[in-house]
Motif scaffolding. Sequence first.
Motif, PDB file in Angstrom:
ATOM      1  N   PRO A 122       0.814  -1.212   0.000  1.00  0.00           N
ATOM      2  CA  PRO A 122       0.000   0.000   0.000  1.00  0.00           C
ATOM      3  C   PRO A 122       0.856   1.275   0.000  1.00  0.00           C
ATOM      4  N   THR A 123       0.183   2.416  -0.190  1.00  0.00           N
ATOM      5  CA  THR A 123       0.896   3.694  -0.255  1.00  0.00           C
ATOM      6  C   THR A 123       0.130   4.786   0.514  1.00  0.00           C
ATOM      7  N   TYR A 124       0.686   6.002   0.453  1.00  0.00           N
ATOM      8  CA  TYR A 124       0.098   7.174   1.125  1.00  0.00           C
ATOM      9  C   TYR A 124      -1.241   7.483   0.459  1.00  0.00           C
ATOM     10  N   PHE A 125      -2.342   7.270   1.179  1.00  0.00           N
ATOM     11  CA  PHE A 125      -3.643   7.271   0.501  1.00  0.00           C
ATOM     12  C   PHE A 125      -4.032   8.648  -0.039  1.00  0.00           C
ATOM     13  N   VAL A 126      -3.504   9.725   0.551  1.00  0.00           N
ATOM     14  CA  VAL A 126      -3.883  11.060   0.053  1.00  0.00           C
ATOM     15  C   VAL A 126      -3.295  11.278  -1.353  1.00  0.00           C
ATOM     16  N   TYR A 127      -2.120  10.656  -1.594  1.00  0.00           N
ATOM     17  CA  TYR A 127      -1.535  10.785  -2.937  1.00  0.00           C
ATOM     18  C   TYR A 127      -2.423  10.105  -3.981  1.00  0.00           C
ATOM     19  N   LYS A 351     -17.111   0.358   5.677  1.00  0.00           N
ATOM     20  CA  LYS A 351     -18.465  -0.149   5.965  1.00  0.00           C
ATOM     21  C   LYS A 351     -18.433  -1.330   6.932  1.00  0.00           C
ATOM     22  N   SER A 352     -17.242  -1.736   7.343  1.00  0.00           N
ATOM     23  CA  SER A 352     -17.142  -2.945   8.173  1.00  0.00           C
ATOM     24  C   SER A 352     -17.701  -2.719   9.573  1.00  0.00           C
ATOM     25  N   LYS A 353     -18.059  -3.836  10.233  1.00  0.00           N
ATOM     26  CA  LYS A 353     -18.535  -3.773  11.615  1.00  0.00           C
ATOM     27  C   LYS A 353     -17.446  -3.196  12.496  1.00  0.00           C
ATOM     28  N   LEU A 354     -16.204  -3.585  12.217  1.00  0.00           N
ATOM     29  CA  LEU A 354     -15.082  -3.122  13.052  1.00  0.00           C
ATOM     30  C   LEU A 354     -14.963  -1.598  13.007  1.00  0.00           C
ATOM     31  N   PHE A 355     -14.969  -1.055  11.787  1.00  0.00           N
ATOM     32  CA  PHE A 355     -14.783   0.396  11.650  1.00  0.00           C
ATOM     33  C   PHE A 355     -15.941   1.149  12.317  1.00  0.00           C
ATOM     34  N   GLN A 356     -17.154   0.680  12.048  1.00  0.00           N
ATOM     35  CA  GLN A 356     -18.339   1.365  12.592  1.00  0.00           C
ATOM     36  C   GLN A 356     -18.361   1.280  14.113  1.00  0.00           C
ATOM     37  N   SER A 357     -18.008   0.120  14.645  1.00  0.00           N
ATOM     38  CA  SER A 357     -18.025  -0.053  16.096  1.00  0.00           C
ATOM     39  C   SER A 357     -16.905   0.788  16.734  1.00  0.00           C
ATOM     40  N   TYR A 365      -9.379   4.845  12.928  1.00  0.00           N
ATOM     41  CA  TYR A 365      -8.170   4.338  12.261  1.00  0.00           C
ATOM     42  C   TYR A 365      -8.363   4.507  10.764  1.00  0.00           C
ATOM     43  N   VAL A 366      -7.268   4.376   9.999  1.00  0.00           N
ATOM     44  CA  VAL A 366      -7.406   4.438   8.534  1.00  0.00           C
ATOM     45  C   VAL A 366      -7.533   3.011   8.011  1.00  0.00           C
ATOM     46  N   ARG A 386      -4.329   1.214   9.646  1.00  0.00           N
ATOM     47  CA  ARG A 386      -3.242   2.102  10.072  1.00  0.00           C
ATOM     48  C   ARG A 386      -3.699   2.824  11.336  1.00  0.00           C
ATOM     49  N   ILE A 387      -2.920   2.639  12.412  1.00  0.00           N
ATOM     50  CA  ILE A 387      -3.284   3.293  13.665  1.00  0.00           C
ATOM     51  C   ILE A 387      -2.205   4.329  13.969  1.00  0.00           C
ATOM     52  N   SER A 388      -2.636   5.539  14.282  1.00  0.00           N
ATOM     53  CA  SER A 388      -1.665   6.629  14.477  1.00  0.00           C
ATOM     54  C   SER A 388      -1.471   6.939  15.957  1.00  0.00           C
TER      55      SER A 388
END
Length: 412
Positions: A122-127, A351-357, A365-366, A386-388
């Motif tokens: 993966p890469t820098y998503f903003v790019y 849309k995952s359960k993890l992200f929503q929860s 997180y990203v 990605r956790i910051s």
Amino acid sequence: MGRRTQAPPISWLMKLPLDHPSLMTGRMALQYGTTVGDPQLRRLTTDRLWQLDSSGGTRSTASLIDRRRASTVRARVGPSPRESKEIYSAERAVITSGSQQLLYMLTECLCDPGDVVLVEDPTYFVYLSIVQSHGLLCRGVRLAGDGIDLAHLEQTLKLLQRSGELQRVKMLFLVSYYQNPTGITTSFVKKVEALKMLKQFERAAGHPIYLLEDAAYRELRFAGDDVPSALAANGAGERVIYAGTYSKPFATGARVGFGILPEPLLDAVVRVKANHDFGTSNLLQQLLSRALASCRYEKHLSALRHRYARKAVAMVKAMREHFPADVLWEEPRGGLYVWARLPGSVKSGLKSKLFQSALRHGVLYVPGELCYADDPTRRKPNHEMRISFGSATEADIRAGIARLGATLRELL
Ligand SMILES: Cc1ncc(COP(=O)(O)O)c(C=O)c1O
């Protein structure tokens, strides 16, 4: 686009007072500067970069042995001291409004719709949004622990050659230090080899293929040694574009970045910049110049590194305590991120359960899938995150990881 853009009159008008000091009025820091940037900041920036690259690490942290090792590597593959002085000349530098602006302008100058950019997977998503908005295509190159997988880079270039798309390949984009999002640092040898490989394919491509090195996190190192940038490799003067920033090692609020570029590209970027903003905030440039020229920059950087190192330790300790055993990650050696790989059964997407929860519990997180380019040759993985540990306090990091861990355990 770079070719189409003429030299806007604003650039030479703004430069006149510098060329004729008698025209200067008032306090310069409160006036507009020039499009290309403050001459002192450009010089301090390239001098610092030259020092970093020629010492194989900042003076305060590199051991003598490491420095000797770095100069041996350079003796084999790098340019002569005279060449490298020219590569690190302030004349090749532009100061930008964050390195993000440089990434944008450069992509606009170099690429036409339908062109191909090679990115890490993966890469820098903003790019990726810049790439998408310019109608460009991407090919993802797999990552190993020490940077891109060179065999996969070669295979990708060969496939593009076979399909007649090599003529559309304009550059390889590498986030080479404590990569956003994975935390991986590219070894110097890999930069050298990647540069050589791009060169080999240039004849078939019919034009230069550049290496764009985004070194945003370079100075946020808290373990190990610095790695020379691609500017220290043979042939770098013509093909390497170095994107740096003062956001990460000094203040994100300042948003002052910089680029070191081959001459034709520098001219094109400066012409486009004149249409964007005809110069980065002069006040901020003067502030940075003063911080760099005194020891304040170094002091501040050292304090920041210690702070981030402590936060990284707090995060990893909390992850060990609260995350299920089958979640995997590497301990960060710099930068701002931990990249966690979840078991295949747990999705991490928006849309995952993890992200929503996680969101409901106040944790953001990203999702890993955002960091993968749209590449028709493979499916995007969707079980990473990605956790910051950048802006949260240590107490918030512990609390957030505990909540994320509880959600993960529930889902597993
Ligand atoms: C890899 C990378 N490059 C560039 C940037 C842009 O930074 P700035 O525009 O603040 O210099 C960021 C910001 O997060 C980043 O992570």
